[in-house]
Design a protein around this motif. Structure first.
Motif, PDB file in Angstrom:
ATOM      1  N   LYS A 181      -4.656 -42.113 -99.239  1.00  0.00           N
ATOM      2  CA  LYS A 181      -4.831 -40.699 -99.548  1.00  0.00           C
ATOM      3  C   LYS A 181      -5.307 -40.559-101.004  1.00  0.00           C
ATOM      4  N   ASN A 182      -6.223 -39.645-101.227  1.00  0.00           N
ATOM      5  CA  ASN A 182      -6.733 -39.414-102.575  1.00  0.00           C
ATOM      6  C   ASN A 182      -5.739 -38.546-103.342  1.00  0.00           C
ATOM      7  N   LEU A 192       2.435 -40.170 -92.122  1.00  0.00           N
ATOM      8  CA  LEU A 192       1.623 -40.200 -93.337  1.00  0.00           C
ATOM      9  C   LEU A 192       0.691 -41.404 -93.342  1.00  0.00           C
ATOM     10  N   TYR A 252      -5.359 -34.296-104.251  1.00  0.00           N
ATOM     11  CA  TYR A 252      -4.271 -33.448-103.737  1.00  0.00           C
ATOM     12  C   TYR A 252      -3.504 -32.792-104.876  1.00  0.00           C
ATOM     13  N   TYR A 262      -7.069 -45.802-103.001  1.00  0.00           N
ATOM     14  CA  TYR A 262      -7.011 -45.119-101.716  1.00  0.00           C
ATOM     15  C   TYR A 262      -8.204 -45.472-100.834  1.00  0.00           C
ATOM     16  N   ILE A 306       0.777 -24.101 -94.974  1.00  0.00           N
ATOM     17  CA  ILE A 306       0.234 -25.363 -95.507  1.00  0.00           C
ATOM     18  C   ILE A 306       1.312 -26.422 -95.637  1.00  0.00           C
ATOM     19  N   GLN A 346      -5.541 -29.929-106.132  1.00  0.00           N
ATOM     20  CA  GLN A 346      -5.481 -28.805-105.185  1.00  0.00           C
ATOM     21  C   GLN A 346      -4.166 -28.057-105.333  1.00  0.00           C
ATOM     22  N   GLY A 370      -5.873 -32.418 -90.328  1.00  0.00           N
ATOM     23  CA  GLY A 370      -4.960 -31.463 -90.946  1.00  0.00           C
ATOM     24  C   GLY A 370      -4.643 -31.758 -92.394  1.00  0.00           C
ATOM     25  N   GLU A 371      -5.185 -32.860 -92.918  1.00  0.00           N
ATOM     26  CA  GLU A 371      -4.923 -33.166 -94.318  1.00  0.00           C
ATOM     27  C   GLU A 371      -5.919 -32.469 -95.229  1.00  0.00           C
ATOM     28  N   LYS A 406       4.123 -33.694-100.142  1.00  0.00           N
ATOM     29  CA  LYS A 406       5.536 -34.049-100.288  1.00  0.00           C
ATOM     30  C   LYS A 406       5.686 -35.551-100.505  1.00  0.00           C
ATOM     31  N   LEU A 446      -3.628 -24.176-106.435  1.00  0.00           N
ATOM     32  CA  LEU A 446      -2.969 -23.229-105.523  1.00  0.00           C
ATOM     33  C   LEU A 446      -1.776 -22.533-106.170  1.00  0.00           C
ATOM     34  N   ARG A 505       2.513 -32.600 -95.788  1.00  0.00           N
ATOM     35  CA  ARG A 505       3.168 -33.902 -95.693  1.00  0.00           C
ATOM     36  C   ARG A 505       2.671 -34.836 -96.799  1.00  0.00           C
ATOM     37  N   VAL A 506       1.353 -34.831 -97.016  1.00  0.00           N
ATOM     38  CA  VAL A 506       0.799 -35.687 -98.061  1.00  0.00           C
ATOM     39  C   VAL A 506       1.369 -35.284 -99.418  1.00  0.00           C
ATOM     40  N   ARG A 555       5.186 -36.259-104.076  1.00  0.00           N
ATOM     41  CA  ARG A 555       6.389 -35.941-104.848  1.00  0.00           C
ATOM     42  C   ARG A 555       7.348 -37.134-104.847  1.00  0.00           C
ATOM     43  N   PRO A 564      -0.142 -31.366 -91.972  1.00  0.00           N
ATOM     44  CA  PRO A 564      -0.315 -32.699 -92.560  1.00  0.00           C
ATOM     45  C   PRO A 564      -0.648 -32.637 -94.060  1.00  0.00           C
ATOM     46  N   TRP A 565      -1.303 -31.581 -94.481  1.00  0.00           N
ATOM     47  CA  TRP A 565      -1.581 -31.436 -95.923  1.00  0.00           C
ATOM     48  C   TRP A 565      -0.265 -31.406 -96.705  1.00  0.00           C
ATOM     49  N   SER A 619      -5.764 -27.196 -92.602  1.00  0.00           N
ATOM     50  CA  SER A 619      -4.315 -27.258 -92.406  1.00  0.00           C
ATOM     51  C   SER A 619      -3.741 -25.888 -92.074  1.00  0.00           C
TER      52      SER A 619
END
Lengths: 303, 326
Positions: free
Chosen positions: B199-200, A130, B204, A102, B175, B207, A137-138, B185, B211, B182-183, B188, B179-180, A143
């Motif tokens: 993206k890391n 994406l 995610y 990444y 959430i 996290q 917002g990421e 999903k 959650l 979105r990442v 998935r 955008p969080w 967010s």
């Protein structure tokens, strides 16, 4: 088929990329990516063993070679998706060894995959968004408050829309990526890669499984990348396409770089012909005349 | 046959605190499984940490209720980190194996006699709600309307439970539309593709695990508030039932887990009341009252199978998605 993939305008080739003779590992005038001693083994099999290779900046470089030559493995190593046993490689002067995938992407080196990886149950627009870098917002906590990210999200959407229009996917923007054809997914993957404004785009077989009509537009898009200042490195089997758009060709066989050069000359290189057709391709194995003669004599003697 | 009582009891499950607790636990799983694609089979473990994380400090240390809640949440985060750090770099199935085993390890630790002084072993812990009940705004007595007549204690827990569920649902909705979300999903669908976009993914996934686990832990607290904490509540079956609730409602939806939990509990209560009365009335002469008690689970199982076969997207899921799922 070949005639149908010829773009309408003849692409302008970039020349004068290398210093000295076009041999494997030749120095480039302005390399963007330099790999040294990159070696990857799977058990007893050496998949990649590249001594030295440089990718020229601002040009389209093709990485070719027969199946099993280690092209995709080399791609994975360069982009952090696989770890080599030994070796160093740097992108834009920054070392990429032990950098996770990444982070490589964040530096501006974006790749696509041989088997397209569209995010099936996300809409085309979400796929595109994406791809954008540095989204506030990421972050989980930010967010929660839309007012923090909404403005940036709008800008990203506008940019995505522009790219989708360029790639003629704008009509599909609200559909699931899963609903698109294989070729459209290739286009989407390329468009998505452009969302982050990369400096080097690495395409793994962009033409695999794409019909001739779509190949045409993919070719034009790849040429567009160069025109807008990006460097392109791609793996491809379609020699016609390689000859047509590549400024430089690197040939791999059995994990090693066996030849480099401009696309027209490199195809005449004996090492390349050997790599594709085998070293003994022009030896006649059918009738071995010496043995036949000897056999005839033997038969005569017995009679 | 007393149909009024059967429907009345079933209606009670519409709003019971247990329904709310299952809804919340399923919402946690929706974050894990529905949105991020993490196969967490140890939601019962997260719920157990909520139950004991709340009850032990309350009983043994005399802490106020908010400190007990924080203890439970802290335990949940630590549990999620222990599970996630070694497994989330691996393929998805490893998380499933590790979570189901870890949840069982936890349950057995809390069952063993070794720690009886703290955990109460198999008998569990009770009367840990005193501190919270001191805040009960409802005057003593039983009141309500229609079938919904409870004592003030149940009303209090019921209101707390549904407020927590509502807050959790709004939180998850916020959430997941960002955008969080979105990442997550994207992860998935294909984590390598998301990684290639810078993206890391690992971060995610951790996290998301934390959650969803926190929601599971809160669900554990809500679940034990109206009763005592007993380790046998937190068998692996609890996780499976919560998965059933999630799939019933729709895996990648916010309201699905809540609707799923309500439908599940109403159906369960209805079949339970119906079968037991039917046996008493002699409708099933081949069956004893004890067998009838088990039959309700069979019937609920059949009902869930029918829903999953004919509505695989769940009650609230998006039917369009199915066109592309093989």
């Amino acid at each position: 088929m070949s005639s149908s993939v010829t773009p309408t305008s003849k692409p302008v080739k970039t020349t004068g990329l290398h210093v000295g003779d076009a041999a494997p590992g030749v120095r480039k005038v302005d390399p963007i990516l330099i790999a040294d001693g990159v070696r990857r083994t799977f058990g007893g099999l050496t998949a990649v063993d590249v001594e030295h290779v440089e990718i020229p900046r601002g040009a389209i470089t093709a990485l070719i070679g027969p199946n099993g030559a280690g092209k995709t493995t080399f791609f994975n190593l360069l982009t952090g998706f696989d770890k080599p046993d030994t070796g160093t490689w740097s992108f834009d002067g920054r070392s990429l060894a032990h950098v996770p995938a990444y982070r490589v992407a964040r530096m501006g080196l974006i790749r696509t995959f041989q088997l397209t990886k569209s995010l099936a149950l996300l809409s085309v627009m979400e796929n595109m968004k994406l791809g954008a870098k540095n989204q506030v917002g990421e972050n989980l906590f930010r967010s929660l408050i839309p007012s923090i990210w909404r403005k940036q999200d709008g800008e990203i959407e506008a940019k995505a829309m522009e790219l989708l229009t360029r790639f003629k996917l704008d009509a599909k923007k609200d559909d699931y990526a899963a609903s698109m054809s294989g070729g459209q997914r290739k286009l989407l993957e390329m468009a998505r890669a452009l969302m982050s404004d990369p400096t080097l785009v690495m395409l793994d077989e962009p033409m695999a499984g794409v019909n001739p009509a779509l190949k045409q537009s993919l070719l034009d898009h790849i040429l567009d990348l160069k025109a807008s200042g990006m460097t392109v490195l791609f793996v491809e089997h379609d020699m016609h396409m390689v000859r047509h758009i590549a400024d430089w060709v690197i040939v791999m066989a059995e994990g090693k770089v066996v030849a480099e050069g401009d696309p027209h000359k490199v195809m005449e290189n004996p090492a390349v012909i050997d790599a594709y057709l085998g070293a003994h391709h022009d030896t006649d194995l059918g009738a071995d005349s010496e043995h036949v003669e000897a056999l005839k004599e033997l038969i005569d003697d017995e009679q | 046959m007393d149909w009024g009582a059967i429907f009345g009891n079933a209606a009670v499950e519409l709003i019971s605190p247990t329904t709310a607790a299952y809804a919340l636990a399923a919402l946690g799983l929706a974050i894990h499984f529905g949105y991020t694609g993490l196969l967490n089979f140890g939601q019962a473990g997260f719920m157990l940490l909520g139950a004991y994380g709340y009850a032990i400090p309350a009983l043994k240390l005399g802490w106020p209720f908010w400190a007990c809640v924080l203890t439970a949440l802290a335990a949940s985060v630590i549990f999620a980190l222990i599970l996630g750090i070694p497994t989330l770099r691996l393929r998805a199935d490893y998380l499933a194996i590790v979570t189901i085993a870890a949840a069982e390890v936890l349950r057995l630790i809390f069952t063993t006699n070794e720690f009886r002084a703290v955990t109460g072993s198999a008998n569990g812990l009770s009367e840990f709600q005193v501190d919270l009940l001191a805040l009960n705004p409802f005057p003593p007595g039983r009141y309500g309307f229609g079938p919904f007549v409870f004592d003030n204690r149940v009303w209090f827990f019921l209101v707390i439970a549904w407020i927590v569920v509502a807050i959790a649902a709004v939180f998850t909705w916020l959430i997941m539309r960002s955008p969080w979300g979105r990442v997550v999903k994207g992860i998935r669908e294909d984590e390598d593709a998301v990684r290639a976009l810078g993206k890391n993914v690992y971060s995610y996934k951790i996290q998301s695990l934390i959650l969803g686990g926190l929601l599971g832990t809160l669900a554990g607290i809500l679940f034990v508030l109206p009763r005592a904490v007993v380790p046998s509540y937190f068998q692996p079956t609890l996780t499976f039932v919560i998965y059933a609730v999630l799939l019933l409602g729709g895996a990648a939806t916010i309201l699905g887990p809540i609707v799923g939990s309500i439908v599940f509990w109403v159906l369960l209560s209805f079949f339970s009341g119906f079968v037991s009365r039917a046996v008493t009335a002699g409708w099933f002469p081949f069956m004893t009252q004890v067998q009838a008690g088990q039959l309700r689970f069979i019937l609920v199982g059949v009902a869930i199978m029918l829903i999953v076969v004919f509505m695989p997207q769940g009650l609230l899921g998006n039917k369009k998605e199915l066109a592309f799922v093989k």
